[in-house]
Enzyme design. Structure first.
Site, PDB file in Angstrom:
ATOM      1  N   GLU A  37       0.861  -1.186   0.000  1.00 36.41           N
ATOM      2  CA  GLU A  37       0.000   0.000   0.000  1.00 36.41           C
ATOM      3  C   GLU A  37       0.894   1.232   0.000  1.00 36.41           C
ATOM      4  O   GLU A  37       1.639   1.481   0.945  1.00 36.41           O
ATOM      5  CB  GLU A  37      -0.917  -0.007   1.223  1.00 36.41           C
ATOM      6  CG  GLU A  37      -1.737   1.257   1.405  1.00 36.41           C
ATOM      7  CD  GLU A  37      -2.560   1.603   0.174  1.00 36.41           C
ATOM      8  OE1 GLU A  37      -2.312   2.698  -0.404  1.00 36.41           O
ATOM      9  OE2 GLU A  37      -3.428   0.800  -0.217  1.00 36.41           O
ATOM     10  N   THR A  44      -9.985   4.060  -0.004  1.00 34.43           N
ATOM     11  CA  THR A  44     -10.875   5.197  -0.237  1.00 34.43           C
ATOM     12  C   THR A  44     -11.924   5.336   0.848  1.00 34.43           C
ATOM     13  O   THR A  44     -12.152   6.425   1.379  1.00 34.43           O
ATOM     14  CB  THR A  44     -11.566   5.045  -1.611  1.00 34.43           C
ATOM     15  OG1 THR A  44     -10.573   5.133  -2.640  1.00 34.43           O
ATOM     16  CG2 THR A  44     -12.594   6.151  -1.817  1.00 34.43           C
ATOM     17  N   CYS A  45     -12.586   4.237   1.217  1.00 32.10           N
ATOM     18  CA  CYS A  45     -13.698   4.319   2.171  1.00 32.10           C
ATOM     19  C   CYS A  45     -13.265   4.941   3.490  1.00 32.10           C
ATOM     20  O   CYS A  45     -13.894   5.875   3.985  1.00 32.10           O
ATOM     21  CB  CYS A  45     -14.274   2.932   2.417  1.00 32.10           C
ATOM     22  SG  CYS A  45     -15.607   2.923   3.643  1.00 32.10           S
ATOM     23  N   CYS A  50     -16.311   7.000   2.268  1.00 31.94           N
ATOM     24  CA  CYS A  50     -17.528   6.781   3.057  1.00 31.94           C
ATOM     25  C   CYS A  50     -17.450   7.332   4.471  1.00 31.94           C
ATOM     26  O   CYS A  50     -18.347   8.040   4.918  1.00 31.94           O
ATOM     27  CB  CYS A  50     -17.836   5.293   3.159  1.00 31.94           C
ATOM     28  SG  CYS A  50     -17.375   4.297   1.750  1.00 31.94           S
ATOM     29  N   LYS A  53     -16.771  11.264   4.785  1.00 30.21           N
ATOM     30  CA  LYS A  53     -17.906  11.953   4.164  1.00 30.21           C
ATOM     31  C   LYS A  53     -19.151  11.853   5.039  1.00 30.21           C
ATOM     32  O   LYS A  53     -19.876  12.839   5.218  1.00 30.21           O
ATOM     33  CB  LYS A  53     -18.180  11.359   2.781  1.00 30.21           C
ATOM     34  CG  LYS A  53     -19.358  11.990   2.048  1.00 30.21           C
ATOM     35  CD  LYS A  53     -19.646  11.223   0.770  1.00 30.21           C
ATOM     36  CE  LYS A  53     -20.045   9.806   1.050  1.00 30.21           C
ATOM     37  NZ  LYS A  53     -20.228   8.990  -0.164  1.00 30.21           N
ATOM     38  N   TYR A 101      -7.100  -0.790  11.243  1.00 36.28           N
ATOM     39  CA  TYR A 101      -6.934  -1.652  10.075  1.00 36.28           C
ATOM     40  C   TYR A 101      -5.520  -2.223  10.037  1.00 36.28           C
ATOM     41  O   TYR A 101      -5.307  -3.406   9.762  1.00 36.28           O
ATOM     42  CB  TYR A 101      -7.198  -0.855   8.796  1.00 36.28           C
ATOM     43  CG  TYR A 101      -8.618  -0.909   8.293  1.00 36.28           C
ATOM     44  CD1 TYR A 101      -8.899  -1.316   6.999  1.00 36.28           C
ATOM     45  CD2 TYR A 101      -9.695  -0.531   9.086  1.00 36.28           C
ATOM     46  CE1 TYR A 101     -10.192  -1.358   6.511  1.00 36.28           C
ATOM     47  CE2 TYR A 101     -10.993  -0.576   8.627  1.00 36.28           C
ATOM     48  CZ  TYR A 101     -11.242  -0.985   7.333  1.00 36.28           C
ATOM     49  OH  TYR A 101     -12.524  -1.026   6.861  1.00 36.28           O
ATOM     50  N   TYR A 180     -24.263  10.133  -6.783  1.00 37.57           N
ATOM     51  CA  TYR A 180     -24.407  10.193  -5.326  1.00 37.57           C
ATOM     52  C   TYR A 180     -23.343  11.082  -4.692  1.00 37.57           C
ATOM     53  O   TYR A 180     -23.630  11.805  -3.727  1.00 37.57           O
ATOM     54  CB  TYR A 180     -24.411   8.792  -4.723  1.00 37.57           C
ATOM     55  CG  TYR A 180     -23.086   8.075  -4.698  1.00 37.57           C
ATOM     56  CD1 TYR A 180     -22.263   8.121  -3.576  1.00 37.57           C
ATOM     57  CD2 TYR A 180     -22.662   7.314  -5.792  1.00 37.57           C
ATOM     58  CE1 TYR A 180     -21.052   7.455  -3.533  1.00 37.57           C
ATOM     59  CE2 TYR A 180     -21.452   6.653  -5.754  1.00 37.57           C
ATOM     60  CZ  TYR A 180     -20.650   6.729  -4.632  1.00 37.57           C
ATOM     61  OH  TYR A 180     -19.443   6.064  -4.605  1.00 37.57           O
ATOM     62  N   GLU A 184     -24.385  14.307  -2.476  1.00 43.05           N
ATOM     63  CA  GLU A 184     -24.018  14.293  -1.060  1.00 43.05           C
ATOM     64  C   GLU A 184     -23.210  15.534  -0.684  1.00 43.05           C
ATOM     65  O   GLU A 184     -23.495  16.207   0.316  1.00 43.05           O
ATOM     66  CB  GLU A 184     -23.237  13.019  -0.743  1.00 43.05           C
ATOM     67  CG  GLU A 184     -24.120  11.783  -0.729  1.00 43.05           C
ATOM     68  CD  GLU A 184     -23.363  10.482  -0.594  1.00 43.05           C
ATOM     69  OE1 GLU A 184     -23.994   9.461  -0.258  1.00 43.05           O
ATOM     70  OE2 GLU A 184     -22.137  10.472  -0.830  1.00 43.05           O
ATOM     71  N   ARG A 207     -29.047   8.882 -11.975  1.00 40.51           N
ATOM     72  CA  ARG A 207     -29.512   7.896 -12.939  1.00 40.51           C
ATOM     73  C   ARG A 207     -29.331   6.490 -12.375  1.00 40.51           C
ATOM     74  O   ARG A 207     -28.300   6.169 -11.779  1.00 40.51           O
ATOM     75  CB  ARG A 207     -28.708   8.037 -14.234  1.00 40.51           C
ATOM     76  CG  ARG A 207     -29.232   7.211 -15.405  1.00 40.51           C
ATOM     77  CD  ARG A 207     -28.446   7.544 -16.641  1.00 40.51           C
ATOM     78  NE  ARG A 207     -27.007   7.366 -16.412  1.00 40.51           N
ATOM     79  CZ  ARG A 207     -26.076   7.824 -17.230  1.00 40.51           C
ATOM     80  NH1 ARG A 207     -26.416   8.545 -18.273  1.00 40.51           N
ATOM     81  NH2 ARG A 207     -24.806   7.605 -16.971  1.00 40.51           N
ATOM     82  N   GLY A 265     -17.754  10.686 -11.797  1.00 42.18           N
ATOM     83  CA  GLY A 265     -17.457   9.259 -11.906  1.00 42.18           C
ATOM     84  C   GLY A 265     -16.076   8.907 -11.393  1.00 42.18           C
ATOM     85  O   GLY A 265     -15.290   9.775 -10.993  1.00 42.18           O
ATOM     86  N   ASP A 306     -13.297  -1.925  -6.455  1.00 43.93           N
ATOM     87  CA  ASP A 306     -13.589  -0.938  -7.498  1.00 43.93           C
ATOM     88  C   ASP A 306     -12.726  -1.094  -8.735  1.00 43.93           C
ATOM     89  O   ASP A 306     -13.100  -0.621  -9.815  1.00 43.93           O
ATOM     90  CB  ASP A 306     -13.414   0.481  -6.941  1.00 43.93           C
ATOM     91  CG  ASP A 306     -14.462   0.832  -5.905  1.00 43.93           C
ATOM     92  OD1 ASP A 306     -15.341  -0.005  -5.627  1.00 43.93           O
ATOM     93  OD2 ASP A 306     -14.407   1.953  -5.356  1.00 43.93           O
ATOM     94  N   HIS A 439     -45.346   1.961  16.325  1.00 44.95           N
ATOM     95  CA  HIS A 439     -45.905   3.318  16.288  1.00 44.95           C
ATOM     96  C   HIS A 439     -45.474   4.121  17.521  1.00 44.95           C
ATOM     97  O   HIS A 439     -45.365   3.568  18.618  1.00 44.95           O
ATOM     98  CB  HIS A 439     -47.434   3.217  16.243  1.00 44.95           C
ATOM     99  CG  HIS A 439     -48.124   4.523  16.192  1.00 44.95           C
ATOM    100  ND1 HIS A 439     -48.184   5.299  15.054  1.00 44.95           N
ATOM    101  CD2 HIS A 439     -48.799   5.222  17.159  1.00 44.95           C
ATOM    102  CE1 HIS A 439     -48.865   6.396  15.319  1.00 44.95           C
ATOM    103  NE2 HIS A 439     -49.246   6.372  16.593  1.00 44.95           N
ATOM    104  N   GLU A 444     -42.878   2.566  10.231  1.00 40.19           N
ATOM    105  CA  GLU A 444     -44.156   1.853  10.210  1.00 40.19           C
ATOM    106  C   GLU A 444     -44.877   2.022   8.881  1.00 40.19           C
ATOM    107  O   GLU A 444     -45.737   1.205   8.525  1.00 40.19           O
ATOM    108  CB  GLU A 444     -45.055   2.311  11.357  1.00 40.19           C
ATOM    109  CG  GLU A 444     -45.604   3.716  11.218  1.00 40.19           C
ATOM    110  CD  GLU A 444     -46.533   4.080  12.381  1.00 40.19           C
ATOM    111  OE1 GLU A 444     -47.446   3.312  12.672  1.00 40.19           O
ATOM    112  OE2 GLU A 444     -46.315   5.153  12.980  1.00 40.19           O
TER     113      GLU A 444
END
Length: 450
Positions: A37, A44-45, A50, A53, A101, A180, A184, A207, A265, A306, A439, A444
């Site tokens: 790495e 990215t996440c 993710c 963000k 991680y 998205y 966002e 889309r 994209g 990805d 409720h 519901e």
């Protein structure tokens, strides 16, 4: 399991969600694993997607929450916002997860190599330091990166990667794209006080999502003051004497903003990986071609996440990494089921969906029944907020089997996660009808639709 003629049983290129899961589980199965790495473990996440963000989304939503609190009896003074405090705390959380991680990989015995790696053959890898290693299997998990248009002046724009590192919230921002990521960040910056304009080459946003749901988001966004310019293709960006950016586009007058963000994209990270040297085939987008077991055309080389351009979602990459490890090293052949994968857009308000949209269901099944609940959430009523939530359930016209559920409203993603289980299990509308409502909740409405 180990093969002495190779340095490693598995060499993973990329320590994002998919690569990390594959490396950890393979090592747990007894494989000798190395992970290369060049940036930071987490991908990215965790580092620039993710997780940070979603934390910005939480931070931005306090703008509405603080205003709404006054209607609930709280004496909330006028509040100021400090972008540096928010991003500083976000970076601390990113650092924490990065360390977690890293520790997880090391605890399971995987070797982390903080260098760029490229293939030199079906079982050969060369590191940036010049060191060459061999592996029985190689897993490409290098992810994807934001696409940047090639218009004049594109160097003045940023992507979602750089958005977290801005010195302050731009007074005026133009976001190119309507997927998205664009929606966002549009919601985030708008809630934090920016004037937001989205431009898109087509006349649609989001889309692929249910048309009625995405139209509701467009309506709400415009009511809040976000500006949209459709059928607008980037023609160029010019920096003005005062530092402002003048953006030219087709079919619309130029606009001056303080920041331009590209959300047009993502591109698979396959350049300079040595794929040609190893004989690995890619598709027209540059993504690694793989079969149902994530194996490329070269038997010793696999790819997940990805970089394969299947479904670009973190949980999917994790499942692909798990399936690879269990299949290759765990004596437990496993394939990922891509049917009924739920997805969410953390816009303001949230969108979420699973299964077929109404139009997809009609095209495939012909006869469908659509159940809708269009309502104003209780909290919005008391807060004096006119935003309405919209839930849709699409069912087979003959069997009443649920083909898809789509919604927009507060906490839509949290609600959909449980509902997605029902769609995946192939339940019918009757199963929802027979379930007693909880409720008073927004959820519901899922069991009350007629």
């Amino acid at each position: 399991m180990t093969d002495a003629k190779y340095d490693y049983d598995l060499f993973v290129i990329g320590a994002g969600s998919g690569g990390t899961r594959a490396a950890r589980v393979s090592a747990a199965h007894g494989a000798r694993v190395a992970v290369a790495e060049e940036y930071r473990v987490g991908g990215t996440c965790v580092i620039r997607g993710c997780v940070p963000k979603k934390l910005l989304v939480y931070g931005a939503h306090f703008a509405e929450d603080l205003a709404d609190a006054r209607r609930f009896g709280w004496d909330v003074p006028d509040c100021s916002f400090d972008w540096k405090v928010l991003t500083g705390n976000v970076f601390e959380e990113v650092d924490r997860i990065n360390k977690a991680y890293t520790a997880t990989l090391e605890t399971h015995g995987a070797e982390i190599i903080h260098e760029r790696a490229e293939l030199t053959g079906p079982n050969n890898v060369r590191l940036a330091s010049g060191r060459e290693v061999t592996a029985k299997y190689i897993l490409i998990a290098s992810g994807a990166r934001p696409h940047i248009p090639t218009c004049p002046g594109h160097e003045y724009g940023i992507t979602s990667n750089e958005a977290f590192h801005l010195d302050s919230v731009p007074r005026r921002i133009l976001i190119a794209g309507a997927g998205y990521i664009a929606n966002e960040f549009a919601g985030i910056f708008h809630e934090l006080g920016a004037e937001v304009t989205l431009i898109n080459r087509s006349d649609q946003i989001l889309r692929g999502y249910d048309e009625q749901i995405r139209d509701r988001l467009l309506q709400i966004s415009m009511t809040k003051g976000l500006q949209f310019r459709f059928n607008a293709k980037f023609e160029g960006i010019e920096q003005q004497a005062d530092g402002a950016l003048k953006v030219s586009m087709s079919n619309h007058a130029p606009i001056e903003v303080d920041c331009v963000m590209f959300a047009t994209g993502r591109v698979p990270n396959t350049e300079n990986l040595g794929l040609d040297a190893a004989g690995v085939e890619t598709n027209e987008k540059g993504a690694v071609k793989v079969d149902e077991d994530s194996r490329s055309n070269v038997p010793s080389i696999y790819a997940v996440g990805d970089v394969t351009d299947r479904i670009q979602l973190t949980p999917v990459a994790i499942r692909e990494g798990q399936a690879f490890a269990d299949t290759v090293f765990g004596n437990k052949p496993t394939r990922v089921d891509y049917h009924c994968v739920p997805a969410a857009v953390f816009s303001h308000p949230q969108m979420a969906g699973v299964g077929m949209t109404e139009s997809q269901a009609k095209q495939k099944h012909g006869s469908v029944k659509v159940y809708v609940s269009d309502f104003r959430p209780m909290k919005n009523v008391l807060a004096g907020r006119n935003e309405r939530a919209l839930y849709k359930m699409i069912c087979d016209g003959e069997t009443n089997k649920i083909l898809g559920i789509h919604m927009i409203g507060p906490e839509a993603a949290e609600i959909l996660q449980a509902a997605a289980v029902a769609v995946k299990a192939g339940l019918t509308k009757d199963a929802f009808d027979q379930t007693v409502a909880l409720h008073p909740t927004m959820a519901e409405e899922l069991v009350l639709m007629k």
